[in-house]
Enzyme design. Structure first.
Site, PDB file in Angstrom:
ATOM      1  N   ASP A   7       1.950  27.101 -18.632  1.00 15.91           N
ATOM      2  CA  ASP A   7       1.780  26.030 -17.664  1.00 15.91           C
ATOM      3  C   ASP A   7       2.676  26.407 -16.472  1.00 15.91           C
ATOM      4  O   ASP A   7       3.586  27.234 -16.611  1.00 15.91           O
ATOM      5  CB  ASP A   7       2.231  24.705 -18.295  1.00 15.91           C
ATOM      6  CG  ASP A   7       2.247  23.586 -17.285  1.00 15.91           C
ATOM      7  OD1 ASP A   7       1.255  23.416 -16.565  1.00 15.91           O
ATOM      8  OD2 ASP A   7       3.289  22.892 -17.188  1.00 15.91           O
ATOM      9  N   ASP A   9       3.830  23.977 -13.353  1.00 20.75           N
ATOM     10  CA  ASP A   9       4.777  22.945 -12.898  1.00 20.75           C
ATOM     11  C   ASP A   9       5.674  22.469 -14.050  1.00 20.75           C
ATOM     12  O   ASP A   9       5.184  21.975 -15.061  1.00 20.75           O
ATOM     13  CB  ASP A   9       3.999  21.731 -12.356  1.00 20.75           C
ATOM     14  CG  ASP A   9       3.127  22.067 -11.155  1.00 20.75           C
ATOM     15  OD1 ASP A   9       3.595  22.803 -10.271  1.00 20.75           O
ATOM     16  OD2 ASP A   9       1.984  21.571 -11.091  1.00 20.75           O
ATOM     17  N   ASN A 116      -2.874  23.641  -6.480  1.00 17.78           N
ATOM     18  CA  ASN A 116      -1.921  24.359  -5.620  1.00 17.78           C
ATOM     19  C   ASN A 116      -1.335  25.594  -6.316  1.00 17.78           C
ATOM     20  O   ASN A 116      -0.397  26.212  -5.803  1.00 17.78           O
ATOM     21  CB  ASN A 116      -0.780  23.425  -5.211  1.00 17.78           C
ATOM     22  CG  ASN A 116      -1.254  22.324  -4.265  1.00 17.78           C
ATOM     23  OD1 ASN A 116      -1.726  22.613  -3.170  1.00 17.78           O
ATOM     24  ND2 ASN A 116      -1.147  21.068  -4.682  1.00 17.78           N
TER      25      ASN A 116
HETATM   26  C1  BG6 Z   1       0.050  19.534 -12.967  1.00 13.14           C
HETATM   27  C2  BG6 Z   1       1.166  18.544 -12.829  1.00 13.14           C
HETATM   28  O1  BG6 Z   1       0.578  20.811 -13.147  1.00 13.14           O
HETATM   29  O2  BG6 Z   1      -0.781  19.522 -11.810  1.00 13.14           O
HETATM   30  C3  BG6 Z   1       0.597  17.173 -12.541  1.00 13.14           C
HETATM   31  O3  BG6 Z   1       1.919  18.508 -14.029  1.00 13.14           O
HETATM   32  C4  BG6 Z   1      -0.279  17.233 -11.297  1.00 13.14           C
HETATM   33  O4  BG6 Z   1       1.643  16.251 -12.386  1.00 13.14           O
HETATM   34  C5  BG6 Z   1      -1.384  18.260 -11.502  1.00 13.14           C
HETATM   35  O5  BG6 Z   1      -0.857  15.959 -11.032  1.00 13.14           O
HETATM   36  C6  BG6 Z   1      -2.295  18.422 -10.298  1.00 13.14           C
HETATM   37  O6  BG6 Z   1      -1.568  19.008  -9.243  1.00 13.14           O
HETATM   38  P1  BG6 Z   1      -2.088  19.248  -7.771  1.00 13.14           P
HETATM   39  O7  BG6 Z   1      -1.125  20.271  -7.236  1.00 13.14           O
HETATM   40  O8  BG6 Z   1      -3.493  19.783  -7.859  1.00 13.14           O
HETATM   41  O9  BG6 Z   1      -2.033  17.943  -7.065  1.00 13.14           O
HETATM   42 MG    MG Z   2       3.789  21.053 -16.424  1.00 15.61          MG
END
Ligand code: BG6
Ligand code: MG
Length: 213
Positions: A7, A9, A116
């Site tokens: 993973d 984040d 992202n």
């Molecule tokens: C995950 C996070 O990795 O990505 C979530 O743990 C987040 O909290 C999700 O909502 C989506 O992220 P993004 O960058 O597409 O808004």
């Molecule tokens: Mg995570």
């Protein structure tokens, strides 16, 4: 030879604190209560699902257009925070572990719900470390659905049973188990009883009890 699916984040980079900051700013502007405990429920789930969780505490309904605008607003704040990231934001423990696993011949992949993902990996100079990236741009269902990890396994040509997932989210541990993979919990997920193994730092995955699981 096991493959590792990380993973992003809250596991490889501490962007979970930026997600929190960006959601908090939006929630404050809307006058909606939001704290770190609620933030833990957002780990691993998509942007729109995260917004729905935050809006559970709103005292009015919002239209789909308003929700889209809120999600965009949050992402703009979040991207602003991400734009300050540099390779220094990756700990030596993370970088050295990835390098060592690669050196030992393991396949490495990303399994993240975030759209992202590639931007972050480029900013911190980790993008070349991975054989495949499965992220929010190639899935239709986010964690706890196993799709993101099954796609990662498919991209690297590995059977799920040979894959080890490293996750900080309860939803991510559930997704890994549903995919038939070994689920390693770190951070918030180290308190989750469904984690097969719990670690306190990334380099712990080089210990035998993880590889032999
Ligand atoms: C995950 C996070 O990795 O990505 C979530 O743990 C987040 O909290 C999700 O909502 C989506 O992220 P993004 O960058 O597409 O808004
Ligand atoms: Mg995570």
């Amino acid at each position: 030879m096991k493959a590792f699916i990380f993973d992003l984040d809250g596991v490889l980079v501490f962007t979970d604190k930026y997600h929190y900051e960006a959601w908090k700013k939006l929630a404050d502007r809307l006058g909606i209560y939001f704290d770190e405990k609620i933030n833990n429920r957002l780990r691993g789930v998509s942007r729109m699902e995260s917004l729905e969780i935050i809006l559970e505490r709103a005292d009015r309904d919002y239209t789909d257009e308003e929700k889209q605008a809120f999600a965009t607003e949050k992402n703009e704040t979040y991207r602003n925070l991400l734009s300050q990231m540099t390779p220094e934001d990756v700990t030596a423990d993370v970088r050295e572990t990835l390098e060592e696993l690669k050196r030992r011949g393991h396949k490495l992949a990303i399994g993240s719900s975030s759209k992202n993902t590639k931007y972050i990996l480029e900013r911190v100079n980790l993008i070349d470390m991975f054989d495949a990236i499965s992220d929010g741009t190639n899935i239709t269902r986010s964690k706890p659905d196993p799709e993101v990890f099954l796609k990662a396994a498919e991209f690297i040509g590995e059977e799920p049973k040979n894959c080890i997932v490293i996750e900080d989210a309860y939803s991510g541990i559930d997704a890994a188990k549903a995919a038939g993979m070994t689920a390693v919990g770190i951070g918030d997920a180290s308190g989750y009883e469904k984690s097969d193994i719990v670690i306190s730092q990334i380099s712990d995955i080089m210990k035998n009890d993880v590889g032999n699981h």
